[in-house]
Design an enzyme around this catalytic site. Structure first.
Site, PDB file in Angstrom:
ATOM      1  N   ASN A 146       0.791  -1.144  -0.103  1.00 19.99           N
ATOM      2  CA  ASN A 146       0.056  -0.014   0.010  1.00 19.99           C
ATOM      3  C   ASN A 146       0.985   1.193  -0.113  1.00 19.99           C
ATOM      4  O   ASN A 146       1.430   1.563   1.067  1.00 19.99           O
ATOM      5  CB  ASN A 146      -0.769   0.175   1.174  1.00 19.99           C
ATOM      6  CG  ASN A 146      -1.663   1.033   1.336  1.00 19.99           C
ATOM      7  OD1 ASN A 146      -1.561   1.853   0.635  1.00 19.99           O
ATOM      8  ND2 ASN A 146      -2.306   1.135   2.667  1.00 19.99           N
TER       9      ASN A 146
ATOM     10  N   LYS B 271      -0.080   4.245  -0.314  1.00 15.25           N
ATOM     11  CA  LYS B 271      -0.544   5.439   0.401  1.00 15.25           C
ATOM     12  C   LYS B 271      -0.255   6.536  -0.483  1.00 15.25           C
ATOM     13  O   LYS B 271      -0.114   6.554  -1.811  1.00 15.25           O
ATOM     14  CB  LYS B 271       0.218   5.715   1.809  1.00 15.25           C
ATOM     15  CG  LYS B 271      -0.060   4.437   2.717  1.00 15.25           C
ATOM     16  CD  LYS B 271       0.013   4.568   4.085  1.00 15.25           C
ATOM     17  CE  LYS B 271      -0.100   3.245   5.035  1.00 15.25           C
ATOM     18  NZ  LYS B 271      -0.026   3.421   6.085  1.00 15.25           N
TER      19      LYS B 271
ATOM     20  N   HIS C 146      -9.412   1.329   4.905  1.00 17.52           N
ATOM     21  CA  HIS C 146      -8.219   1.455   5.669  1.00 17.52           C
ATOM     22  C   HIS C 146      -8.407   2.182   6.940  1.00 17.52           C
ATOM     23  O   HIS C 146      -9.214   3.245   6.780  1.00 17.52           O
ATOM     24  CB  HIS C 146      -7.227   2.008   4.807  1.00 17.52           C
ATOM     25  CG  HIS C 146      -5.871   1.807   5.368  1.00 17.52           C
ATOM     26  ND1 HIS C 146      -5.451   2.759   6.221  1.00 17.52           N
ATOM     27  CD2 HIS C 146      -4.832   1.062   5.094  1.00 17.52           C
ATOM     28  CE1 HIS C 146      -4.170   2.459   6.447  1.00 17.52           C
ATOM     29  NE2 HIS C 146      -3.691   1.338   5.839  1.00 17.52           N
TER      30      HIS C 146
ATOM     31  N   GLU D 121      -6.802   4.805   7.989  1.00 17.17           N
ATOM     32  CA  GLU D 121      -6.479   6.362   7.622  1.00 17.17           C
ATOM     33  C   GLU D 121      -7.786   6.830   6.851  1.00 17.17           C
ATOM     34  O   GLU D 121      -8.205   7.762   7.146  1.00 17.17           O
ATOM     35  CB  GLU D 121      -5.364   6.389   6.839  1.00 17.17           C
ATOM     36  CG  GLU D 121      -4.018   6.193   7.529  1.00 17.17           C
ATOM     37  CD  GLU D 121      -2.686   5.367   6.691  1.00 17.17           C
ATOM     38  OE1 GLU D 121      -2.821   5.673   5.446  1.00 17.17           O
ATOM     39  OE2 GLU D 121      -2.126   4.975   7.384  1.00 17.17           O
TER      40      GLU D 121
ATOM     41  N   GLU E  87      -5.469  -4.905  10.620  1.00 16.84           N
ATOM     42  CA  GLU E  87      -4.181  -4.070  10.803  1.00 16.84           C
ATOM     43  C   GLU E  87      -4.532  -3.261  12.097  1.00 16.84           C
ATOM     44  O   GLU E  87      -5.279  -2.452  12.237  1.00 16.84           O
ATOM     45  CB  GLU E  87      -4.148  -3.117   9.783  1.00 16.84           C
ATOM     46  CG  GLU E  87      -3.820  -3.762   8.362  1.00 16.84           C
ATOM     47  CD  GLU E  87      -3.237  -2.686   7.350  1.00 16.84           C
ATOM     48  OE1 GLU E  87      -2.048  -2.802   6.961  1.00 16.84           O
ATOM     49  OE2 GLU E  87      -3.909  -1.453   7.282  1.00 16.84           O
TER      50      GLU E  87
ATOM     51  N   GLY F 254       2.388   2.069  10.908  1.00 18.68           N
ATOM     52  CA  GLY F 254       3.574   3.151  10.642  1.00 18.68           C
ATOM     53  C   GLY F 254       4.260   3.508  12.147  1.00 18.68           C
ATOM     54  O   GLY F 254       4.957   4.619  12.258  1.00 18.68           O
TER      55      GLY F 254
ATOM     56  N   SER G 266       3.588  -2.217  10.132  1.00 22.65           N
ATOM     57  CA  SER G 266       5.004  -2.267  10.546  1.00 22.65           C
ATOM     58  C   SER G 266       5.649  -3.569  10.039  1.00 22.65           C
ATOM     59  O   SER G 266       6.556  -4.117  10.682  1.00 22.65           O
ATOM     60  CB  SER G 266       5.323  -1.939  11.948  1.00 22.65           C
ATOM     61  OG  SER G 266       5.039  -0.797  12.300  1.00 22.65           O
TER      62      SER G 266
HETATM   63  P1  PGA Z   1       2.791   0.067   7.660  1.00 25.58           P
HETATM   64  O1  PGA Z   1       1.593   0.398   7.037  1.00 25.58           O
HETATM   65  O2  PGA Z   1       3.344  -1.073   6.880  1.00 25.58           O
HETATM   66  O3  PGA Z   1       3.870   1.535   7.298  1.00 25.58           O
HETATM   67  O4  PGA Z   1       2.891   0.232   9.310  1.00 25.58           O
HETATM   68  C1  PGA Z   1       0.773  -0.496   7.002  1.00 25.58           C
HETATM   69  C2  PGA Z   1      -0.727  -0.077   6.106  1.00 25.58           C
HETATM   70  O5  PGA Z   1      -1.203   0.746   6.778  1.00 25.58           O
HETATM   71  O6  PGA Z   1      -1.342  -0.602   5.486  1.00 25.58           O
END
Ligand code: PGA
Length: 260
Positions: free
Chosen positions: A11, A13, A103, A105, A173, A179, A218
Site C-alpha cells: 500500500n 498510500k 483502511h 486512515e 491491521e 507506521g 510495521s
Molecule cells: P505500515 O502500514 O506497514 O507502514 O505500518 C501498513 C498499512 O497501513 O497498510
C-alpha cells in the site's frame, strides 16, 4: 501453510508520482526475477495512488509482469455528480484486480463508517474487483474490548447483506501498529486472524476457508516470516516498507526466510 496462496500487498498510500511508481515496479519485478521468484508461491500486488494506475497498468501489460494491481479506494457510486470520487467502472477498465476498502486512515481521517465500508464493498463486488477490507482496533479499543472485538465487528459489518463467494480479502491491521514500528506479535496477529475467520464461518459458512486474511502494521523483510509461519495468516499488507523495491521483494520472498 494452507492451500490459500499467500497475498503480499504493498500500500503506497499518498506517496510516489507516476514516474517514481513506474521505476519502483520495474525494480521490484527485476529484483524478484533475479531471485528466481515464483509467483505461484505468492501473489504480489501493488496499490499505487489513482494518478499512477494507468502508467503501471501499461507497464505490467507491456512487460508481461506477473505483479498485480490494486486501487486504494473506490466510490460507492457507479457514476454521476460525485466530485473527486473514482468509480469501480473506471478502476475495472484499468485492470485493477483488487481495491483497499476501509483502511484505518480512511476511517480516521475521512470519517468512513461501517456503512460506507459496506457500500464500497458492494461497489467492488458489483464490478468484479476483489475488495481487500481493512479492519483493526485502536489502542483505546484494544484496552476497552480486547484485540478481536472491533476487527470481527468491522468484518461482519462490511460483508453484511452481500452474497459472499470468497472473492475478497481481509486485512487485520491494529491501528496502533500502523507506521509506528510497534508491531503486533505473530501470536497476537494469528489469534485475531483466526477469530475473524471463525466469525466469517459462522455468518457465511464454508467460504471462510477460501478467504485470505492478512496481517498489516510495521511489516518488514526481517519480521514477515514470523507472521506467515502461522496457518491463520495468509499474507501481509505493507505500507512504508513497500516503497523500497528490495525490501518489498524481501517480504514477497518470505518463504526463503521461513526455514531460518
Ligand atoms: P505500515 O502500514 O506497514 O507502514 O505500518 C501498513 C498499512 O497501513 O497498510
Amino acid at each position: 501453510m494452507t492451500s490459500r496462496i499467500p497475498f503480499i500487498a504493498g500500500n503506497w498510500k499518498m506517496n510516489l508520482d507516476h514516474q517514481q511508481g513506474i521505476a519502483l515496479v520495474q525494480k521490484l519485478a527485476w529484483t524478484l526475477k533475479d531471485a528466481n521468484f515464483e509467483y505461484k508461491n505468492a501473489e504480489v500486488v501493488v496499490f499505487p495512488g489513482f494518478t499512477s494506475l494507468r502508467s503501471i497498468q501499461t507497464l505490467i501489460d507491456a512487460d508481461n509482469f506477473e505483479i498485480k494491481l490494486g486501487a486504494q479506494d473506490i466510490s460507492a457510486h457507479d457514476s454521476g455528480a460525485f466530485t473527486g470520487e473514482v468509480s469501480g467502472i473506471a478502476l475495472k477498465k484499468l485492470d485493477a484486480n483488487y481495491v483497499l476498502i476501509g483502511h484505518s486512515e480512511r476511517r480516521q481521517f475521512h470519517y468512513e463508517t461501517d456503512e460506507v465500508v459496506q457500500a464500497k464493498t458492494a461497489a467492488a463486488f458489483r464490478h468484479g474487483i476483489a475488495p481487500v477490507i481493512c479492519v483493526g482496533e485502536t489502542l483505546e479499543e484494544l484496552e476497552a474490548e480486547g484485540a478481536a472485538a472491533v476487527p470481527v465487528r468491522q468484518t461482519l459489518a462490511a460483508l453484511a447483506g452481500h452474497e459472499v463467494l470468497g472473492n475478497f480479502v481481509i486485512a487485520y491491521e491494529p491501528v496502533w501498529a500502523i507506521g509506528t514500528g510497534q508491531v503486533a506479535t505473530p501470536e497476537q496477529a494469528a489469534s485475531v486472524c483466526g477469530k475473524i475467520r471463525e466469525a466469517i464461518r459462522s455468518a457465511h459458512g464454508e467460504v471462510a476457508d477460501k478467504v485470505r486474511i492478512l496481517y498489516g502494521g510495521s511489516v518488514k523483510a526481517a519480521n514477515v516470516a514470523g507472521f506467515l509461519r502461522s496457518p491463520e495468516v495468509d499474507g501481509v499488507l505493507v505500507g512504508g516498507a513497500s516503497l523500497d523495491a528490495e525490501e518489498f521483494a524481501g517480504i514477497a520472498r518470505f518463504q526463503s526466510h521461513l526455514a531460518l
